[in-house]
Design a protein around this motif. Structure first.
Motif, PDB file in Angstrom:
ATOM      1  N   GLN A 292       0.820  -1.220   0.000  1.00 50.72           N
ATOM      2  CA  GLN A 292       0.000   0.000   0.000  1.00 50.72           C
ATOM      3  C   GLN A 292       0.848   1.262   0.000  1.00 50.72           C
ATOM      4  OE1 GLN A 292      -0.323  -2.603   2.035  1.00 50.72           O
ATOM      5  NE2 GLN A 292      -2.473  -3.133   2.399  1.00 50.72           N
ATOM      6  N   THR A 293       2.084   1.152   0.500  1.00 46.72           N
ATOM      7  CA  THR A 293       3.004   2.294   0.491  1.00 46.72           C
ATOM      8  C   THR A 293       4.322   1.977  -0.207  1.00 46.72           C
ATOM      9  OG1 THR A 293       3.838   1.644   2.681  1.00 46.72           O
ATOM     10  CG2 THR A 293       2.050   3.288   2.609  1.00 46.72           C
ATOM     11  N   HIS A 298       4.031   4.036  -6.071  1.00 53.70           N
ATOM     12  CA  HIS A 298       3.837   5.079  -5.057  1.00 53.70           C
ATOM     13  C   HIS A 298       5.052   5.999  -4.967  1.00 53.70           C
ATOM     14  CE1 HIS A 298       0.040   3.622  -3.546  1.00 53.70           C
ATOM     15  NE2 HIS A 298       0.543   2.397  -3.392  1.00 53.70           N
TER      16      HIS A 298
END
Length: 300
Positions: A292-293, A298
């Motif tokens: 997610q990060t 990202h």
């Protein structure tokens, strides 16, 4: 002589088999409808990640038939997202090829053998264009043929419209590495030697989607793409050694290509949202644990 000794089973019998392996099936009639409309063999590909490792095919405690269906629907929607954005990449490659080479070498550049290092591949693609143009199926080609009856070939902007992503990938790879080819690669933010392999590999991914095959955790090890090593093109975070075989690599490569001409695209975000919606373990797709990060998109 047949060596395959398994016998066909009814859907009801397959339900009993799944129950014996610990799968929860609260609605047998609904499950039978899925087996008869999708097929046990296709659905079984989505069962393996939900089973205890080993040869007994026992399901993890608490896994239900709905979990299997959810995995199937996740993969189906994932293929749809990939296909949508793969189309954009294909269209961009087609436009860059015809615009760049036509501006310097004219509309019939693709028939100029001197522009290609792999002349056999170029000749094969040219032959296909010639054959299709004899009795064209597309209206725009029929109109061109009627308006210019003396032309043996359509101009680049029309000819390349008839090529598949795989043919475009082969055409780009066959070109001599000249300033035009290098500029196209630079526009995509990838070295030309790497970009050649990217398009070939992504063609295989596109074909998996087109044939409605399982995509999400597939090992795509054939014709692996080169990960960029030059400082100007390296990914912003280190990529796992197997990223050129799995879905994490697919998303990373497509994100890089898409961002080069559509920086505000939502491809990676849509993939992430789909993973979260279906509660899929993304590490089985090659994603890093804290994807997610930590995922490369990202940081680019």
């Amino acid at each position: 002589m047949n060596y395959y000794t398994k016998q066909p089973q009814t859907s009801a019998a397959l339900i009993q088999l799944l129950l014996s392996r610990g799968l929860l099936i609260p609605d047998h009639a609904r499950a039978i409808k899925y087996l008869e409309s999708i097929g046990y063999y296709r659905l079984s590909g989505y069962m393996y990640p939900l089973q205890v490792p080993g040869k007994l095919h026992h399901f993890v405690a608490g896994i239900s038939f709905d979990d299997v269906v959810s995995m199937y629907k996740f993969d189906k929607r994932l293929r749809a997202i990939v296909m949508e954005y793969m189309e954009r990449i294909e269209v961009a490659l087609r436009a860059k090829l015809t615009n760049s080479y036509s501006a310097v070498h004219g509309f019939f550049w693709y028939a100029d053998a001197s522009l290609f290092s792999d002349k056999s591949t170029a000749a094969a693609i040219l032959y296909g264009i010639q054959e299709d143009f004899k009795l064209p199926k597309d209206q725009f080609l029929r109109a061109f043929k009627n308006n210019y009856p003396g032309e043996p070939l359509p101009p680049s902007q029309m000819a390349l419209e008839t090529l598949s992503l795989g043919e475009l990938a082969r055409l780009y790879k066959a070109l001599t590495t000249d300033p035009i080819k290098l500029q196209i690669a630079s526009d995509f933010r990838v070295a030309a030697s790497s970009l050649e392999t990217w398009f070939v590999w992504l063609t295989n991914v596109r074909n998996v989607c087109a044939h409605h095959s399982r995509l999400w955790n597939r090992n795509m090890s054939a014709l692996r793409p080169h990960m960029p090593s030059r400082k100007a093109y390296k990914f912003a975070v280190p990529m796992p050694d197997d990223a050129n075989t799995n879905m994490y690599g697919v998303v990373a490569l497509m994100h890089r290509l898409l961002k080069s001409f559509n920086p505000n695209n939502t491809f990676a975000r849509q993939v992430e949202a789909l993973i979260q919606l279906h509660g899929v373990d993304a590490t089985l797709m090659g994603f890093p644990p804290a994807w997610q990060t930590a995922a490369v998109w990202h940081h680019e």
